[in-house]
Design an enzyme around this catalytic site. Structure first.
Site, PDB file in Angstrom:
ATOM      1  N   ASP A  80     -25.932  -2.094  21.499  1.00  0.00           N
ATOM      2  CA  ASP A  80     -25.995  -3.537  21.924  1.00  0.00           C
ATOM      3  C   ASP A  80     -26.301  -4.628  20.873  1.00  0.00           C
ATOM      4  OD1 ASP A  80     -28.864  -3.177  21.641  1.00  0.00           O
ATOM      5  OD2 ASP A  80     -29.306  -3.035  23.696  1.00  0.00           O
ATOM      6  N   HIS A 104     -19.499   7.378   6.941  1.00  0.00           N
ATOM      7  CA  HIS A 104     -19.641   8.019   5.723  1.00  0.00           C
ATOM      8  C   HIS A 104     -18.636   8.806   5.287  1.00  0.00           C
ATOM      9  CE1 HIS A 104     -23.894   7.998   4.563  1.00  0.00           C
ATOM     10  NE2 HIS A 104     -23.817   7.564   5.738  1.00  0.00           N
ATOM     11  N   ASP A 105     -17.585   9.345   6.277  1.00  0.00           N
ATOM     12  CA  ASP A 105     -16.266  10.164   5.986  1.00  0.00           C
ATOM     13  C   ASP A 105     -15.199   9.011   5.532  1.00  0.00           C
ATOM     14  OD1 ASP A 105     -14.604  12.342   5.800  1.00  0.00           O
ATOM     15  OD2 ASP A 105     -13.451  11.680   7.703  1.00  0.00           O
ATOM     16  N   SER A 144     -13.528  15.032   4.986  1.00  0.00           N
ATOM     17  CA  SER A 144     -14.049  15.474   3.585  1.00  0.00           C
ATOM     18  C   SER A 144     -15.618  15.932   3.857  1.00  0.00           C
ATOM     19  CB  SER A 144     -13.661  14.732   2.190  1.00  0.00           C
ATOM     20  OG  SER A 144     -14.292  13.316   2.289  1.00  0.00           O
ATOM     21  N   VAL A 166     -15.611   6.922   2.087  1.00  0.00           N
ATOM     22  CA  VAL A 166     -15.207   7.396   0.692  1.00  0.00           C
ATOM     23  C   VAL A 166     -13.743   7.952   0.775  1.00  0.00           C
ATOM     24  CG1 VAL A 166     -15.970   9.533  -0.421  1.00  0.00           C
ATOM     25  CG2 VAL A 166     -17.755   8.409   0.844  1.00  0.00           C
TER      26      VAL A 166
END
Length: 327
Positions: free
Chosen positions: A255, A70-71, A80, A74
């Site tokens: 896995d 997610h960091d 952020s 973006v």
């Protein structure tokens, strides 16, 4: 006059060296063992904290992995994501795409340990990258070597871009491939990174459209009945913790079981079924389902590529003292 040209050339090269030095300082690159002199114990401190938090709160390891995605997707791997709403900043955590994300509070424990050892030295962005690496190990995934450091932290958030850049739960495979390709990640590595779903879960609000009013015909019928038991209502309460895990056999292990499941039409999301059947990705899925070592190899490569997405370096950004707030 005979010596004028050599002196001019010497002066020219000196000027070039000065300009290169200025450019290098302002726009540095990530490197291995970036903190070897400024904070030699940095990576070990992060590893110890990740391990301690895992034994206290096992699901933190999954959070570290999700934070990285997610960091970095973006705009930049610049922490952020960790900023809270304050001082003119609107947190990315407010986005619907951040639904179900948690354990941000434990990042402060890691940061506090680093600040005690080396004040204002280790970036929150590097904490995101290194905690993901170490969290993967706690989840019995590959030990990923060659994670570079030297990232710096953003001075703002990108809330307005989150819903554009983070794939939605029902986005098409083509859209997801395009998203990853835009940050330099090829199809093979994309398929491997989606294997992180092996330790993920999907909230009922994001999968009931495959169950109600009729069952998605691409789902294995017996698996669909199991999902309906997990999500008994077509309109689940979004505040209730109702979910199903992607992998029922090894739910806390990175896995290749995810690939075996989606080949048997036991994936939770539409993209899971597409991944197993689309000619661009199906050969990689089949190979990863058959060979856990190959999956780990490609997953490691994907994580390295993801962690190096457009980082702030040199004198860009800042080193936050508290990952929740700009300085």
């Amino acid at each position: 006059m005979a010596n004028a040209k050599p002196f001019c050339l010497l002066g020219f090269f000196c000027l070039l060296l000065q300009l290169f030095s200025i450019f290098h300082i302002g726009n540095g690159e990530l490197e291995m063992n970036y903190y070897k002199e400024s904070c030699p114990k940095a990576e070990e401190i992060i590893r110890q904290q990740v391990e301690t938090l895992y034994y206290k709160h096992g699901n933190t390891a999954v959070s570290w992995l999700r934070n990285l995605f997610h960091d970095c997707v973006v705009k930049s791997c610049d922490a952020s994501l960790l900023l809270e709403t304050a001082r003119g900043v609107e947190s990315e955590q407010k986005s619907k795409r951040s639904f179900g994300m948690r354990n941000f509070k434990y990042v402060k424990i890691i940061k506090d340990a680093l600040e005690k050892e080396c004040p204002s030295t280790v970036s929150c962005a590097d904490i995101v990258a290194l905690s993901a690496r170490d969290g993967i190990v706690m989840l019995k995934g590959p030990k990923i070597e060659m994670i570079k450091t030297g990232r710096r932290d953003s001075r703002g958030s990108y809330l307005g871009d989150v819903e554009i850049l983070i794939p939605n739960h029902n986005d098409s495979l083509s859209s997801v491939i395009s998203t990853f390709n835009s940050i330099g990640i090829d199809v093979e590595a994309t398929v491997a990174l989606l294997g992180a779903h092996s330790v993920g879960r999907v909230h009922c609000v994001n999968l009931v459209h495959r169950l109600y009013p009729t069952i998605d015909p691409t789902l294995d019928p017996s698996y669909a009945l199991y999902l309906k038991k997990r999500c008994p209502s077509p309109t689940p309460d979004p505040n209730a913790v109702l979910y199903s895990r992607n992998d029922r056999e090894t739910p806390m292990v990175v896995d290749n079981m995810y690939y075996k499941n989606i080949m048997a039409h036991k994936g939770l999301l539409v993209i899971d079924d597409e991944l197993a059947t689309d000619p661009r990705t199906a050969p990689f899925v089949a190979k990863m389902a058959a060979d856990n070592g190959y999956f780990h190899e490609q997953f490691s490569r994907g994580v390295r590529l993801l962690s190096e997405t457009n980082p702030l370096t040199g004198d860009q950004g800042e080193i936050r003292k508290d990952c929740r707030y700009v300085n």
